[in-house]
Design a protein around this motif. Structure first.
Motif, PDB file in Angstrom:
ATOM      1  N   LEU B 643      38.899  -6.019  42.506  1.00  0.00           N
ATOM      2  CA  LEU B 643      37.856  -5.692  43.494  1.00  0.00           C
ATOM      3  C   LEU B 643      36.692  -4.964  42.831  1.00  0.00           C
ATOM      4  CD1 LEU B 643      37.038  -5.900  46.426  1.00  0.00           C
ATOM      5  CD2 LEU B 643      38.120  -3.690  46.844  1.00  0.00           C
ATOM      6  N   ALA B 644      37.031  -4.069  41.896  1.00  0.00           N
ATOM      7  CA  ALA B 644      35.960  -3.364  41.184  1.00  0.00           C
ATOM      8  C   ALA B 644      35.072  -4.365  40.465  1.00  0.00           C
ATOM      9  CB  ALA B 644      36.556  -2.369  40.200  1.00  0.00           C
ATOM     10  N   GLY B 645      35.708  -5.395  39.903  1.00  0.00           N
ATOM     11  CA  GLY B 645      34.942  -6.436  39.219  1.00  0.00           C
ATOM     12  C   GLY B 645      34.034  -7.173  40.175  1.00  0.00           C
ATOM     13  N   ILE B 646      34.580  -7.516  41.340  1.00  0.00           N
ATOM     14  CA  ILE B 646      33.781  -8.261  42.320  1.00  0.00           C
ATOM     15  C   ILE B 646      32.609  -7.415  42.814  1.00  0.00           C
ATOM     16  CG2 ILE B 646      33.818  -9.317  44.618  1.00  0.00           C
ATOM     17  CD1 ILE B 646      36.772 -10.037  44.062  1.00  0.00           C
ATOM     18  N   MET B 647      32.893  -6.130  43.080  1.00  0.00           N
ATOM     19  CA  MET B 647      31.823  -5.280  43.614  1.00  0.00           C
ATOM     20  C   MET B 647      30.779  -4.956  42.556  1.00  0.00           C
ATOM     21  SD  MET B 647      34.086  -2.864  46.134  1.00  0.00           S
ATOM     22  CE  MET B 647      32.767  -1.751  46.607  1.00  0.00           C
ATOM     23  N   LEU B 726      40.561   0.513  52.822  1.00  0.00           N
ATOM     24  CA  LEU B 726      39.317   1.286  52.795  1.00  0.00           C
ATOM     25  C   LEU B 726      39.277   2.248  51.610  1.00  0.00           C
ATOM     26  CD1 LEU B 726      36.701   1.880  54.469  1.00  0.00           C
ATOM     27  CD2 LEU B 726      37.907   3.848  55.363  1.00  0.00           C
ATOM     28  N   GLU B 727      40.394   2.861  51.363  1.00  0.00           N
ATOM     29  CA  GLU B 727      40.460   3.877  50.315  1.00  0.00           C
ATOM     30  C   GLU B 727      40.096   3.264  48.957  1.00  0.00           C
ATOM     31  OE1 GLU B 727      44.349   5.609  50.137  1.00  0.00           O
ATOM     32  OE2 GLU B 727      43.709   6.786  48.391  1.00  0.00           O
ATOM     33  N   ARG B 728      40.597   2.036  48.767  1.00  0.00           N
ATOM     34  CA  ARG B 728      40.329   1.369  47.494  1.00  0.00           C
ATOM     35  C   ARG B 728      38.828   1.128  47.325  1.00  0.00           C
ATOM     36  NH1 ARG B 728      43.559  -4.063  46.672  1.00  0.00           N
ATOM     37  NH2 ARG B 728      45.318  -2.661  46.978  1.00  0.00           N
ATOM     38  N   VAL B 729      38.191   0.678  48.388  1.00  0.00           N
ATOM     39  CA  VAL B 729      36.755   0.426  48.340  1.00  0.00           C
ATOM     40  C   VAL B 729      36.010   1.725  48.038  1.00  0.00           C
ATOM     41  CG1 VAL B 729      34.762  -0.336  49.680  1.00  0.00           C
ATOM     42  CG2 VAL B 729      36.936  -1.512  49.935  1.00  0.00           C
ATOM     43  N   GLU B 730      36.462   2.775  48.694  1.00  0.00           N
ATOM     44  CA  GLU B 730      35.790   4.066  48.524  1.00  0.00           C
ATOM     45  C   GLU B 730      35.900   4.560  47.086  1.00  0.00           C
ATOM     46  OE1 GLU B 730      36.025   6.517  52.161  1.00  0.00           O
ATOM     47  OE2 GLU B 730      36.224   8.200  50.769  1.00  0.00           O
ATOM     48  N   THR B 731      37.089   4.413  46.510  1.00  0.00           N
ATOM     49  CA  THR B 731      37.274   4.839  45.117  1.00  0.00           C
ATOM     50  C   THR B 731      36.310   4.084  44.200  1.00  0.00           C
ATOM     51  OG1 THR B 731      39.600   4.868  45.733  1.00  0.00           O
ATOM     52  CG2 THR B 731      39.069   5.316  43.419  1.00  0.00           C
ATOM     53  N   ILE B 732      36.232   2.802  44.440  1.00  0.00           N
ATOM     54  CA  ILE B 732      35.351   1.995  43.576  1.00  0.00           C
ATOM     55  C   ILE B 732      33.890   2.433  43.744  1.00  0.00           C
ATOM     56  CG2 ILE B 732      34.460  -0.331  43.179  1.00  0.00           C
ATOM     57  CD1 ILE B 732      37.278  -1.330  44.042  1.00  0.00           C
ATOM     58  N   LEU B 733      33.488   2.648  44.972  1.00  0.00           N
ATOM     59  CA  LEU B 733      32.104   3.077  45.223  1.00  0.00           C
ATOM     60  C   LEU B 733      31.813   4.401  44.542  1.00  0.00           C
ATOM     61  CD1 LEU B 733      31.362   2.307  48.979  1.00  0.00           C
ATOM     62  CD2 LEU B 733      30.444   1.185  46.947  1.00  0.00           C
ATOM     63  N   LYS B 734      32.797   5.304  44.605  1.00  0.00           N
ATOM     64  CA  LYS B 734      32.556   6.637  44.023  1.00  0.00           C
ATOM     65  C   LYS B 734      32.380   6.568  42.523  1.00  0.00           C
ATOM     66  CE  LYS B 734      34.186   9.639  47.626  1.00  0.00           C
ATOM     67  NZ  LYS B 734      35.388   9.984  48.416  1.00  0.00           N
ATOM     68  N   SER B 735      33.014   5.567  41.902  1.00  0.00           N
ATOM     69  CA  SER B 735      32.862   5.481  40.449  1.00  0.00           C
ATOM     70  C   SER B 735      31.688   4.573  40.075  1.00  0.00           C
ATOM     71  CB  SER B 735      34.152   4.977  39.818  1.00  0.00           C
ATOM     72  OG  SER B 735      34.380   3.656  40.266  1.00  0.00           O
ATOM     73  N   ASN B 736      31.060   3.940  41.040  1.00  0.00           N
ATOM     74  CA  ASN B 736      29.926   3.063  40.734  1.00  0.00           C
ATOM     75  C   ASN B 736      28.672   3.602  41.428  1.00  0.00           C
ATOM     76  OD1 ASN B 736      28.062   0.980  40.453  1.00  0.00           O
ATOM     77  ND2 ASN B 736      29.638  -0.601  40.521  1.00  0.00           N
ATOM     78  N   SER B 758      45.086  -1.714  60.520  1.00  0.00           N
ATOM     79  CA  SER B 758      45.147  -2.904  61.364  1.00  0.00           C
ATOM     80  C   SER B 758      43.836  -3.707  61.374  1.00  0.00           C
ATOM     81  CB  SER B 758      45.593  -2.569  62.786  1.00  0.00           C
ATOM     82  OG  SER B 758      44.777  -1.544  63.314  1.00  0.00           O
ATOM     83  N   ASN B 759      43.307  -3.883  60.193  1.00  0.00           N
ATOM     84  CA  ASN B 759      42.119  -4.729  60.005  1.00  0.00           C
ATOM     85  C   ASN B 759      40.951  -4.400  60.921  1.00  0.00           C
ATOM     86  OD1 ASN B 759      43.024  -6.125  57.825  1.00  0.00           O
ATOM     87  ND2 ASN B 759      43.931  -7.789  59.030  1.00  0.00           N
ATOM     88  N   ILE B 760      40.710  -3.114  61.101  1.00  0.00           N
ATOM     89  CA  ILE B 760      39.559  -2.688  61.899  1.00  0.00           C
ATOM     90  C   ILE B 760      38.304  -2.728  61.022  1.00  0.00           C
ATOM     91  CG2 ILE B 760      38.479  -0.620  62.907  1.00  0.00           C
ATOM     92  CD1 ILE B 760      41.132   0.045  64.132  1.00  0.00           C
ATOM     93  N   PHE B 761      37.175  -3.108  61.602  1.00  0.00           N
ATOM     94  CA  PHE B 761      35.905  -3.138  60.872  1.00  0.00           C
ATOM     95  C   PHE B 761      35.355  -1.724  60.752  1.00  0.00           C
ATOM     96  CE2 PHE B 761      34.402  -7.488  60.233  1.00  0.00           C
ATOM     97  CZ  PHE B 761      35.411  -8.181  60.876  1.00  0.00           C
ATOM     98  N   LYS B 762      35.011  -1.333  59.528  1.00  0.00           N
ATOM     99  CA  LYS B 762      34.414  -0.010  59.340  1.00  0.00           C
ATOM    100  C   LYS B 762      33.117  -0.175  58.547  1.00  0.00           C
ATOM    101  CE  LYS B 762      38.816   2.253  59.744  1.00  0.00           C
ATOM    102  NZ  LYS B 762      39.931   2.950  59.101  1.00  0.00           N
ATOM    103  N   THR B 763      32.082   0.445  59.032  1.00  0.00           N
ATOM    104  CA  THR B 763      30.761   0.261  58.428  1.00  0.00           C
ATOM    105  C   THR B 763      30.373   1.485  57.622  1.00  0.00           C
ATOM    106  OG1 THR B 763      30.151  -1.038  60.343  1.00  0.00           O
ATOM    107  CG2 THR B 763      28.356  -0.315  58.925  1.00  0.00           C
ATOM    108  N   TYR B 764      29.907   1.229  56.408  1.00  0.00           N
ATOM    109  CA  TYR B 764      29.493   2.346  55.553  1.00  0.00           C
ATOM    110  C   TYR B 764      28.185   2.927  56.051  1.00  0.00           C
ATOM    111  CZ  TYR B 764      27.983   4.925  51.433  1.00  0.00           C
ATOM    112  OH  TYR B 764      27.561   5.919  50.582  1.00  0.00           O
ATOM    113  N   SER B 765      28.122   4.256  56.089  1.00  0.00           N
ATOM    114  CA  SER B 765      26.798   4.851  56.225  1.00  0.00           C
ATOM    115  C   SER B 765      26.725   6.030  55.274  1.00  0.00           C
ATOM    116  CB  SER B 765      26.507   5.256  57.667  1.00  0.00           C
ATOM    117  OG  SER B 765      27.060   6.504  57.930  1.00  0.00           O
ATOM    118  N   LYS B 766      25.543   6.432  54.978  1.00  0.00           N
ATOM    119  CA  LYS B 766      25.256   7.361  53.882  1.00  0.00           C
ATOM    120  C   LYS B 766      26.292   8.486  53.761  1.00  0.00           C
ATOM    121  CE  LYS B 766      21.383   9.559  51.675  1.00  0.00           C
ATOM    122  NZ  LYS B 766      19.968   9.597  51.504  1.00  0.00           N
ATOM    123  N   GLY B 767      26.732   8.732  52.534  1.00  0.00           N
ATOM    124  CA  GLY B 767      27.658   9.821  52.281  1.00  0.00           C
ATOM    125  C   GLY B 767      29.082   9.532  52.750  1.00  0.00           C
TER     126      GLY B 767
END
Ligand SMILES: [Zn+2]
Lengths: 482, 793
Positions: B643-647, B726-736, B758-767
């Protein structure tokens, strides 16, 4: 209109363009049929004292309708979505009518009017994008030039009308003997100015170099059907030029511009400007042919050049290439090659002279044969120097190229000559003078300079030629509206 | 700090204010405002407008079309307007925006631009002119200096008037300026011709062979420009005060956001629908007939849908350079081209190997190539030389006449005749990979690296099991007389066709040694009877050409069936794309061969979202060619490396593409290419409009709009949707940090379908504020409106 409708309209031709295209092809077929049917002995049909149809006018009808139809077919796809596409197509057809009207007119007032129309419509096409300020400047500039051309043309015929008392071109030309020499000379000079404005010959070349604001198909039409107007004009008034004794002047104007424009072409970095410089050179050569008394050759040249330039403009999008820097070619020619090149040049000249009947006597035709001989020499030299080709290939290709080239040219040239046979003084070689010889030498020198590449070492020449071949500033960046 | 350092620093800072102009032979769609990405989008576009005199937002006319088309949901829009205390109706605001735009273009100091454009075009030419600018090898400033004394455009200069170096020239003209003024002076002068200066940036960044032989720098540019300005008596400080109407900008920003929200709401609700139906589907019991891998390109979405419908096939999405960071060299060509994303280096090189035995095909190919070159050379000589050019026109004119007729009436026959000697070397060559810069015969890359390339592909796509046939399909466009041809090729391959990378990956995956290591070391079992084959998706005609020269006889029948079905897919796909019921394939072919066609295909127009996840997420949806699709299976990627590669890779590339389309659409003359119909090719690498002026830096109008006024591409910022914890995405964002910056500044949006919740949609917003409710609320609102409308009808 909804987006879906728009997308659907991108898949087909509009009704208007279908109609106009078929209509133009019909004109082409009609005039070609008439031309072929009456080919060997074309009668002259007169419509009052206003129009006259003969082999020459029908030939040009075919040519103009051909270019117009090709351009319209291209534009009907190319201009899809352009807000003035319809006007564009209509301008194309009206322009063709103007040219067709011009070539059949014998009443001089009509001729001037059609000449004016041609210019006005061409200026419209250059500035067809009305919101683009630079295009408006280019259009204005071109129109100014054309109006100048019309003015001189009108002045020329006005002088002739006053001194002969006739409005009919044929009658005027038939009664030139009674006209005072100074009037003939002034009228001929005015006519020459008008012609070289139309053909963008130095010092009136700027309008053509500034005309790239017109859509690509309009440029094709301009370079195939408009700039060569001078060839037609000079051919129609050939007796005037003879009686004013100004052929040599025409020859010199053409010759000088041909050399300058051909050198300018070498430094152009924009495709369309490069094509424009080439057109100016070719038009100059056409004018030179007129100056040699070969108006039929000039007409042949303008037709063939039209094919060539229309094709190059319409495919001008192919010039993007990822390439490596290359060193300029260095001319190496071995003694044996020199002999082969020289022999084939002479042979080529002889074949040309034989099949076209030009340059067999000691007259101005020799000059044209001389050009052909150098071209043949060039072909042979270049084929010989291609390491990629085998000996048999070279042996086959070279004569094939030369014979095909000269053969097809001769076929067309002879055809044009037959069609123009009823026109006065259009195929009269003049005596070879010292000036011709000097120009022959000048051409040889220019040829040598080009071949050897010494011009690359003359920076001031680069800047000079670069600056004279620039478009008008205000037509490049003025308002930054595009 | 020395003066030189001050100048250099200011130049460096100032050149961030313009984008990079790519040559049209490898037209990479990148963000023209990439230098402004550290600013929030709203501020960035205003800042750019100041220096580039560009638009920041879509025009009122575009908004109106979107609004009339219900692409901007009125409820969403008015809610957003109200939140900013703007209480009039949408129509009223449309009127206000329209009135604001009725200003005439301002006259600018253009003489300087005209002279600069003349010299830049002459210097940067890449082989169009036979007579090159003298002394080019000495660099731009020096060669200009040598000619300037003859140029009467700005008075009579003498050699003594011109300083020795570009730095001294700058020092001289800046002598009366304060240091703090440098940045602003440089910025305005670089921004005056952003197309040309952007191309200087490109040459410096890539250090192309042209740059190596004929160097040019921004410092040179400024030295020449400011020196000319100095001698023309033009003040160096140019006007940078645009008076942007703050209210209008804010208004347009709200409209844009409402448009984006409408699109997102619709997409999210469709995805939810699909997930619900997706759950009920039967677990697949058997392997598909074949698996096909396509580029993440938005055009793949359409063809994948139609391929899946044509038979029992499974499709995947993967970046179209197939994970091979390489340059590519065509068989029998001198030039090598980049064949991987521009943000990635090229440690490898792909070349073609005709094999040990020289077949007739190879000899023919070489001979034709040679003759082609010879022909071109002879023609150029004859056309250029005096007086053979006149004789040539007379001898060859008639043949050009025939070509005119052929092109107009029989473009496909003309095409065939023109390309009659063109053999596809794919039929007798095999791609090989070596280290870039080394000797290609000796430096075969290590087995481990080969394994790594193959393995990372399967990892990133989250591959389960292998069908007997696996097709890797790169993509390329095939158009005629089109200067922008490469803009339609694969963005992941730096705007070249992706077929070579695809063929190479197939070759590597078929390699017995590679398969052995995959099995023993990584437990990836590729069945004995699985064959990998390279292919090309022709995006102009939707034909898929399979390079099957090396397919074993055992697989030929299966391949034949696949080819039949791909033909069916081509028919249905073109029919949908071109919106015609019959004859769609013929129409597509005609568009690809017609020399007067300005819209042969739409490229990546309409792109708006990037979906990272399994195909089952979207398999039942018609995404209308608006989405980039990357296959990803979070279950197969416990560490998140894939995922880190894809992002870090594709997600950034899609943002480049998306921003390029946005800016080219909202200001086509500045950031795009303007209309194609008046283009004039310059230097074999770019186009200018009409008589000259600035180099065009982006996509032409015909790639973005259905007509001069009708929109086709919708200028929306990219929405990325990732199905992962979500946590995985967040970790990747924090290192990129770069990605985080892009998201925080709203250059793109991110939504996560949180697999741990349960596959809920979560939208990123600043911070890292993840919003999970908004969308559902809005969705309810939409439903309510729709039901009200139903009642009203
Ligand atoms: Zn791609």
């Amino acid at each position: 209109m909804s987006t879906t409708k728009h997308l659907e309209s991108l898949n087909k031709k509009s009704a208007l363009s279908q109609f106009l295209i078929s209509f133009t092809w019909l004109i082409f077929l009609g005039s070609t049929a008439v031309t072929i049917f009456n080919f060997s002995n074309f009668p002259t049909w007169n419509l009052g004292s206003y129009f006259q149809i003969n082999g020459f006018s029908m030939l040009l009808w075919s040519v103009v309708s051909f270019f117009s139809a090709i351009v319209q077919m291209y534009a009907s796809n190319y201009m899809k979505g352009f807000k003035r596409k319809q006007s564009f197509l209509l301008y194309c057809i009206v322009f063709s009518f103007a040219v067709m009207g011009f070539v059949i007119s014998v009443h001089v007032v009509l001729m001037v009017l059609f000449w004016l129309f041609m210019g006005l419509i061409m200026a419209k096409l250059i500035g067809i994008d009305s919101e683009w300020k630079e295009a408006q400047h280019a259009s204005k500039f071109a129109r100014l030039n054309y109006l100048g051309g019309v003015f001189f043309f009108a002045l020329s015929v006005a002088l002739l009308v006053c001194s002969t008392g006739s409005f009919n071109k044929n009658e005027i030309l038939a009664s030139l003997e009674g006209v005072p020499q100074w009037i003939t000379i002034v009228a001929a000079l005015c006519l020459i100015v008008s012609a070289i404005i139309q053909s963008a010959i130095f010092p009136f070349h700027r309008w053509l170099l500034s005309a790239m604001t017109s859509p690509t198909p309009a440029s094709a039409l301009m370079h195939a059907g408009f700039v060569n107007g001078s060839g037609i004009l000079l051919a129609l008034f050939a007796p005037l030029l003879f009686s004013a004794n100004l052929l040599l002047l025409i020859f010199i104007i053409g010759g000088l511009t041909a050399i300058i424009a051909q050198f300018s072409k070498l430094m152009q970095v924009n495709v369309k400007q490069k094509l424009a410089c080439s057109t100016i050179a070719q038009m100059s050569f056409m004018v030179m042919q007129c100056g040699l008394g070969f108006f039929t050759a000039a007409v042949t040249h303008l037709i063939l050049h039209g094919f060539y330039k229309a094709f190059l403009f319409l495919s001008a999008g192919e010039e993007i290439k990822n390439s490596l820097p290359t060193k300029p070619d260095i001319m190496v020619i071995k003694p044996l090659q020199t002999i082969i090149v020289a022999i084939s040049a002479v042979l080529g000249g002889l074949i040309f002279g034989y099949v076209t009947g030009k340059g067999v006597g000691l007259d101005s035709g020799l000059f044209l044969t001389f050009i052909v001989a150098i071209t043949v020499g060039q072909v042979v030299y270049n084929v010989l120097n291609q390491g990629a080709l085998g000996a048999t290939q070279k042996l086959l290709i070279t004569p094939l190229l030369i014979i095909a080239g000269i053969g097809v040219y001769a076929l067309i040239y002879n055809g044009v000559t037959v069609l123009m046979q009823d026109m006065p003084m259009v195929n009269v070689p003049i005596t070879l003078t010292a000036i011709h010889v000097v120009f022959g030498i000048v051409f040889l020198i220019a040829f040598y300079i080009m071949l050897s590449g010494v011009y690359r070492k003359v920076p001031w020449l680069y800047v000079k030629l670069m600056n004279i071949s620039q478009p008008v500033s205000k037509s490049i960046v003025y308002f930054k509206s595009k | 700090m020395t003066k030189q350092e001050q100048i250099s620093i200011s130049i460096e800072a100032a050149s961030q204010r313009i984008g990079t102009t790519w040559p049209l032979y490898s037209f990479v769609t990148s963000n023209p405002l990439s230098g402004y990405e550290k600013l929030p989008f709203e501020d960035a576009v205003q800042e750019a407008a100041r220096f580039l005199k560009s638009n920041a937002y879509p025009s009122a006319a575009i908004f109106k079309q979107a609004f009339d088309n219900n692409d901007i949901d009125c409820t969403v829009l008015e809610a957003m307007l109200k939140a900013h205390k703007l209480s009039q109706t949408a129509e009223a605001y449309l009127n206000i925006m329209q009135k604001e735009e009725l200003t005439t273009p301002k006259k600018v100091t253009s003489n300087l631009d005209v002279i600069m454009a003349k010299w830049l075009a002459a210097f940067m030419d890449e082989g169009l002119a036979e007579w090159q600018m003298p002394n080019k090898e000495k660099g731009f400033y020096q060669s200009w200096k040598a000619l300037a004394i003859y140029d009467k455009d700005f008075g009579n200069l003498k050699v003594e008037d011109l300083p020795k170096t570009s730095f001294e020239a700058l020092e001289l003209v800046l002598s009366k300026q304060e240091v703090y003024n440098y940045n602003i002076i440089f910025s305005t002068h670089i921004g005056a011709l952003p197309g040309w200066t952007g191309y200087i940036k490109h040459r410096i960044a890539t250090n192309s062979i042209w740059q190596q032989q004929f160097p040019i720098t921004i410092e040179d540019y400024l030295a020449v420009r400011l020196t000319i300005a100095y001698h023309l008596g033009i003040p160096l400080e140019m006007d940078t005060t645009v008076s942007p109407n703050v209210n209008i900008s804010q208004l347009k920003h709200i409209w844009l956001k409402a448009w984006e929200a409408t699109f997102q709401n619709k997409l999210v609700s469709d995805l939810k629908q699909d997930q619900i139906t997706g759950v009920t589907k039967v677990e697949k019991s058997q392997l598909p007939e074949a698996q096909l891998v396509f580029c993440i390109d938005t055009r793949s979405e359409l063809i994948r849908r139609h391929v899946e419908a044509a038979g029992f096939y499974e499709t995947y999405g993967y970046a179209g350079f197939f994970g091979i960071a390489a340059d590519y060299q065509h068989y029998q060509e001198d030039i090598s081209i980049k064949s991987c994303p521009p943000i990635v280096g090229s440690p490898y090189k792909i070349t073609e190997n005709p094999g040990e035995v020289l077949t007739q095909k190879v000899t023919d190919f070489k001979a034709d190539k040679k003759i082609g070159k010879a022909k071109k050379h002879i023609l150029t000589r004859l056309k250029n030389m005096l007086p053979s050019s006149f004789g040539f026109v007379e001898g060859a004119g008639a043949f050009y006449g025939l070509s005119l007729v052929a092109q107009s009436f029989a473009s496909s026959s003309y095409f065939k005749i023109k390309n009659r000697n063109k053999h596809n070397y794919e039929s007798f060559c095999e791609p090989i990979i070596s280290y870039n810069g080394g000797d290609k015969n000796e430096q075969d890359i290590t087995l481990n690296e080969k394994v790594g390339i193959v393995k990372s592909g399967f990892d990133l796509m989250g591959w389960d099991s292998f069908a007997p046939l696996v097709i890797f399909a790169g993509h390329g466009s095939h158009t005629a007389n089109n200067p922008f041809g490469s803009s339609l090729d694969c963005g992941a391959c730096a705007a070249s066709p992706g077929r070579h990378n695809a063929r190479l990956l197939a070759t590597l995956a078929n390699d017995k040694a590679v398969r052995d290591v995959l099995k023993t070391t990584y437990q990836i079992h590729i069945p004995e009877d699985t064959v990998f084959v390279g292919a090309e998706h022709n995006t102009t005609t939707d034909e898929i050409i399979i390079f099957d020269a090396h397919v074993p006889a055992s697989h030929v029948p299966r391949l034949a069936v696949l080819k039949e079905n791909l033909k069916k897919a081509q028919e249905t796909a073109t029919s949908e794309r071109l919106k015609v019921a019959s004859g769609s394939v013929e129409l597509a072919i005609k568009k690809s061969q017609n020399w007067g066609e300005t819209r042969p295909e739409w490229g990546l127009a309409k792109n708006a979202a990037f979906i990272v996840g399994a195909r089952s997420l979207t398999s039942r949806m018609n995404l209308d060619g608006r989405c980039f699709l990357h296959s990803y299976n979070w279950k197969k990627d416990p560490k998140g490396a894939a995922l880190a590669g894809i992002m870090g890779g594709p997600m950034v590339v899609t943002q480049w593409i998306n921003n390029h389309y946005y800016f080219s659409t909202i200001d086509n003359n500045k950031f795009g290419g303007g209309t194609k119909i008046t283009h004039n090719i310059t230097g074999q690498f770019g186009v200018v409009q009409g008589n000259g002026g600035d180099l065009k830096m982006g996509l032409p109008l015909q790639s973005l709009k259905a007509s001069d006024t009708e929109m086709y591409h919708q200028p929306l910022r990219l929405t990325t949707i990732i199905n992962a914890p979500l946590e995985r995405v967040e970790t990747i964002l924090k290192s990129n940090k770069h990605l985080q910056m892009l998201l925080d500044n709203e250059w793109m949006y991110l939504k996560v379908i949180d697999s741990t919740d349960s596959n809920i949609f979560k939208t990123y917003s600043k911070g890292f504020n993840w919003l999970s409710e908004t969308t559902t609320v809005l969705k309810q609102k939409i439903d309510k409106v729709e039901s009200l409308e139903m009642v009203a009808h």
